[in-house]
Motif scaffolding. Structure first.
Motif, mmCIF file in Angstrom:
data_model
loop_
_atom_site.group_PDB
_atom_site.id
_atom_site.type_symbol
_atom_site.label_atom_id
_atom_site.label_comp_id
_atom_site.label_asym_id
_atom_site.label_seq_id
_atom_site.Cartn_x
_atom_site.Cartn_y
_atom_site.Cartn_z
ATOM 1 N N LEU A 1 14.676 3.621 -1.926
ATOM 2 C CA LEU A 1 14.544 3.720 -3.129
ATOM 3 C C LEU A 1 15.319 3.231 -3.936
ATOM 4 O O LEU A 1 14.890 2.997 -5.231
ATOM 5 C CB LEU A 1 13.966 5.195 -3.455
ATOM 6 C CG LEU A 1 12.925 5.657 -2.538
ATOM 7 C CD1 LEU A 1 12.637 7.036 -2.862
ATOM 8 C CD2 LEU A 1 11.731 4.944 -2.535
ATOM 9 N N GLY A 2 16.439 2.935 -3.633
ATOM 10 C CA GLY A 2 17.476 2.509 -4.735
ATOM 11 C C GLY A 2 17.520 1.213 -5.174
ATOM 12 O O GLY A 2 16.700 0.264 -4.616
ATOM 13 N N PHE B 1 0.811 -1.175 -0.039
ATOM 14 C CA PHE B 1 -0.008 0.033 0.035
ATOM 15 C C PHE B 1 0.915 1.330 -0.004
ATOM 16 O O PHE B 1 1.928 1.295 0.482
ATOM 17 C CB PHE B 1 -1.069 0.044 1.146
ATOM 18 C CG PHE B 1 -0.196 0.041 2.563
ATOM 19 C CD1 PHE B 1 -0.006 1.278 3.149
ATOM 20 C CD2 PHE B 1 0.208 -0.916 3.339
ATOM 21 C CE1 PHE B 1 0.660 1.739 4.335
ATOM 22 C CE2 PHE B 1 0.779 -0.779 4.397
ATOM 23 C CZ PHE B 1 1.195 0.548 4.925
ATOM 24 N N CYS B 2 0.320 2.374 -0.417
ATOM 25 C CA CYS B 2 1.223 3.717 -0.742
ATOM 26 C C CYS B 2 0.098 4.629 -0.834
ATOM 27 O O CYS B 2 -0.744 4.852 -1.689
ATOM 28 C CB CYS B 2 2.102 3.577 -1.905
ATOM 29 S SG CYS B 2 3.086 5.030 -1.897
ATOM 30 N N HIS C 1 3.667 9.453 -7.084
ATOM 31 C CA HIS C 1 3.531 8.434 -7.900
ATOM 32 C C HIS C 1 4.668 7.733 -8.241
ATOM 33 O O HIS C 1 4.902 6.472 -7.934
ATOM 34 C CB HIS C 1 2.730 8.547 -9.133
ATOM 35 C CG HIS C 1 2.713 7.172 -9.992
ATOM 36 N ND1 HIS C 1 1.697 6.365 -9.599
ATOM 37 C CD2 HIS C 1 3.108 6.964 -11.318
ATOM 38 C CE1 HIS C 1 1.686 5.213 -10.579
ATOM 39 N NE2 HIS C 1 2.523 5.635 -11.528
ATOM 40 N N TRP C 2 5.985 8.357 -8.416
ATOM 41 C CA TRP C 2 7.290 7.745 -8.682
ATOM 42 C C TRP C 2 7.626 7.114 -7.616
ATOM 43 O O TRP C 2 8.369 6.075 -7.521
ATOM 44 C CB TRP C 2 8.148 8.700 -9.279
ATOM 45 C CG TRP C 2 8.657 9.778 -8.502
ATOM 46 C CD1 TRP C 2 7.988 10.823 -8.176
ATOM 47 C CD2 TRP C 2 9.702 9.571 -7.571
ATOM 48 N NE1 TRP C 2 8.768 11.872 -7.343
ATOM 49 C CE2 TRP C 2 9.745 10.907 -6.942
ATOM 50 C CE3 TRP C 2 10.832 8.828 -7.322
ATOM 51 C CZ2 TRP C 2 10.946 11.259 -5.985
ATOM 52 C CZ3 TRP C 2 11.844 9.161 -6.421
ATOM 53 C CH2 TRP C 2 11.787 10.398 -5.624
ATOM 54 N N VAL C 3 7.678 7.740 -6.277
ATOM 55 C CA VAL C 3 7.912 7.149 -5.071
ATOM 56 C C VAL C 3 7.138 5.792 -4.774
ATOM 57 O O VAL C 3 7.799 4.753 -4.264
ATOM 58 C CB VAL C 3 7.678 8.094 -3.821
ATOM 59 C CG1 VAL C 3 8.169 7.725 -2.582
ATOM 60 C CG2 VAL C 3 8.638 9.360 -4.176
ATOM 61 N N CYS C 4 6.094 5.739 -4.914
ATOM 62 C CA CYS C 4 5.117 4.489 -4.865
ATOM 63 C C CYS C 4 5.631 3.393 -5.651
ATOM 64 O O CYS C 4 5.750 2.143 -5.345
ATOM 65 C CB CYS C 4 3.599 4.852 -4.947
ATOM 66 S SG CYS C 4 3.033 5.762 -3.561
ATOM 67 N N ARG D 1 8.580 -1.549 -6.212
ATOM 68 C CA ARG D 1 9.547 -2.518 -6.864
ATOM 69 C C ARG D 1 10.303 -3.211 -5.579
ATOM 70 O O ARG D 1 10.801 -4.296 -5.984
ATOM 71 C CB ARG D 1 10.297 -1.919 -7.770
ATOM 72 C CG ARG D 1 9.552 -1.566 -9.202
ATOM 73 C CD ARG D 1 10.649 -1.321 -10.362
ATOM 74 N NE ARG D 1 11.353 -0.115 -10.237
ATOM 75 C CZ ARG D 1 11.096 1.045 -10.760
ATOM 76 N NH1 ARG D 1 9.854 1.035 -11.410
ATOM 77 N NH2 ARG D 1 11.657 2.154 -10.452
ATOM 78 N N LYS D 2 10.478 -2.439 -4.963
ATOM 79 C CA LYS D 2 11.397 -3.100 -3.588
ATOM 80 C C LYS D 2 10.687 -4.014 -2.694
ATOM 81 O O LYS D 2 11.346 -4.843 -2.357
ATOM 82 C CB LYS D 2 11.833 -1.734 -2.697
ATOM 83 C CG LYS D 2 12.998 -0.987 -3.619
ATOM 84 C CD LYS D 2 14.239 -1.365 -3.698
ATOM 85 C CE LYS D 2 14.971 -1.290 -2.084
ATOM 86 N NZ LYS D 2 16.339 -1.800 -2.262
ATOM 87 N N LEU D 3 9.316 -3.603 -2.513
ATOM 88 C CA LEU D 3 8.740 -4.406 -1.437
ATOM 89 C C LEU D 3 7.702 -5.374 -2.104
ATOM 90 O O LEU D 3 7.487 -6.506 -1.468
ATOM 91 C CB LEU D 3 7.900 -3.478 -0.451
ATOM 92 C CG LEU D 3 8.465 -2.501 0.224
ATOM 93 C CD1 LEU D 3 7.861 -1.388 1.184
ATOM 94 C CD2 LEU D 3 9.620 -3.033 1.205
ATOM 95 N N ASP D 4 7.037 -4.993 -3.018
ATOM 96 C CA ASP D 4 6.075 -6.001 -3.335
ATOM 97 C C ASP D 4 6.825 -7.407 -4.520
ATOM 98 O O ASP D 4 6.559 -7.304 -5.577
ATOM 99 C CB ASP D 4 4.954 -5.285 -4.446
ATOM 100 C CG ASP D 4 3.676 -6.183 -4.705
ATOM 101 O OD1 ASP D 4 3.598 -7.063 -3.973
ATOM 102 O OD2 ASP D 4 3.117 -5.736 -5.538
#
Length: 297
Positions: free
Chosen positions: A296-297, A149-150, A155-158, A163-166
């Motif tokens: 985010l990296g 969830f975000c 939008h770009w942060v979400c 990509r990192k968490l899901d």
């Protein structure tokens, strides 16, 4: 039994012919003339260098750094340098060892909430753990029972967070286990760039001293080297040691600044307060950048 090959009649590095008797070192380039595979002891010596010997320059430098705030900088600026480790090498040596100690000794925990219980790798791997990566009022992001969830974020942060968490629970567990090492590594890189910024602040505060920027940089390197030692002590399990280390950071800075810049105590204290406020703000921003970089990296 293999015969020992005859030693070469010339230098293998620069082709300089050897005379008789055969020298131990090439007279042209200085390389050893007896070339052979290195021993384990020689590798250790190459790694540590002569300044790590018990009576070497490192121990003299550490003694002065720890027991006489600012004196090591004073020795360097006054031209007495041969007995001590150069400032940049000392900083790099101490910072690497301190970051290693922090990585090994610090306890990094992932929690579903600020005051919630820590989440284990097994819970992450099961896919049933709640992980809140960002929680700033209406701006939140993370996992709710394995579902991403975000809310309230660009939008770009979400997208980057997703990509990192899901990912698969096993991949997420591996990602979270690697997070502490990435944080420590990025923190070390950020501090390396903060040292010149600190030196610039000292230059601006002491314009009347007519000192070169590089002289302030020497002071900044020595001061940050001590701060890394104090930071490493904060992960010691003994509570008094960590408390003393935290208290020593501002006290040491005040004493070192007085010895190096030789000002009145009240002007030194005023300058330290101004620089501390500015530097703390810059350091906080740097840590936010590091955390964002890692997440985010």
């Amino acid at each position: 039994m293999t015969a020992t090959p005859a030693p070469p009649a010339h230098c293998l590095n620069c082709e300089q012919p050897f005379g008789v008797p055969r020298p131990h070192y090439c007279p042209a380039c200085g390389q050893e003339t007896n070339i052979r595979p290195p021993t384990v002891g020689e590798f250790i010596q190459q790694f540590g260098g002569s300044y790590i010997a018990v009576e070497g320059a490192l121990w003299r430098s550490l003694k002065l750094l720890l027991l006489k705030p600012g004196q090591l900088t004073r020795e360097y600026l006054d031209g007495r340098r041969r007995r001590y480790v150069l400032p940049l090498r000392l900083y790099l040596t101490i910072s690497v060892l301190a970051l290693l100690a922090i990585r090994l000794g610090a306890q990094f925990e992932i929690r579903s909430e600020a005051n919630g219980p820590p989440i284990t790798a097994e819970q992450l791997a099961s896919g049933m753990a709640d992980v809140v990566v960002i929680d700033a009022g209406s701006h939140r992001a993370g996992l709710d029972h394995g579902r991403f969830f975000c809310e309230g974020l660009p939008h770009w942060v979400c997208q980057r967070l997703q990509r990192k968490l899901d990912v698969s629970p096993q991949a997420l567990a591996a990602e979270m286990r690697a997070l502490p090492e990435q944080l420590v590594q990025r923190f070390g890189s950020a501090m390396f760039f903060m040292v010149p910024l600190f030196a610039l602040g000292m230059k601006l505060l002491y314009l009347n001293r007519r000192m070169r920027y590089t002289e302030h940089l020497v002071y900044a390197l020595h001061l940050h080297a001590f701060w890394f030692i104090a930071l490493a002590l904060t992960v010691v399990p003994a509570k008094p040691a960590s408390d003393i280390a935290v208290l020593a950071i501002p006290v040491y800075a005040f004493l070192a600044e007085r010895r190096v810049y030789r000002g009145r105590w009240w002007t030194t204290l005023l300058r330290e307060c101004v620089l501390s406020a500015s530097y703390f703000t810059a350091l906080t921003l740097a840590l936010i950048v590091v955390l964002t970089w890692v997440i985010l990296g």
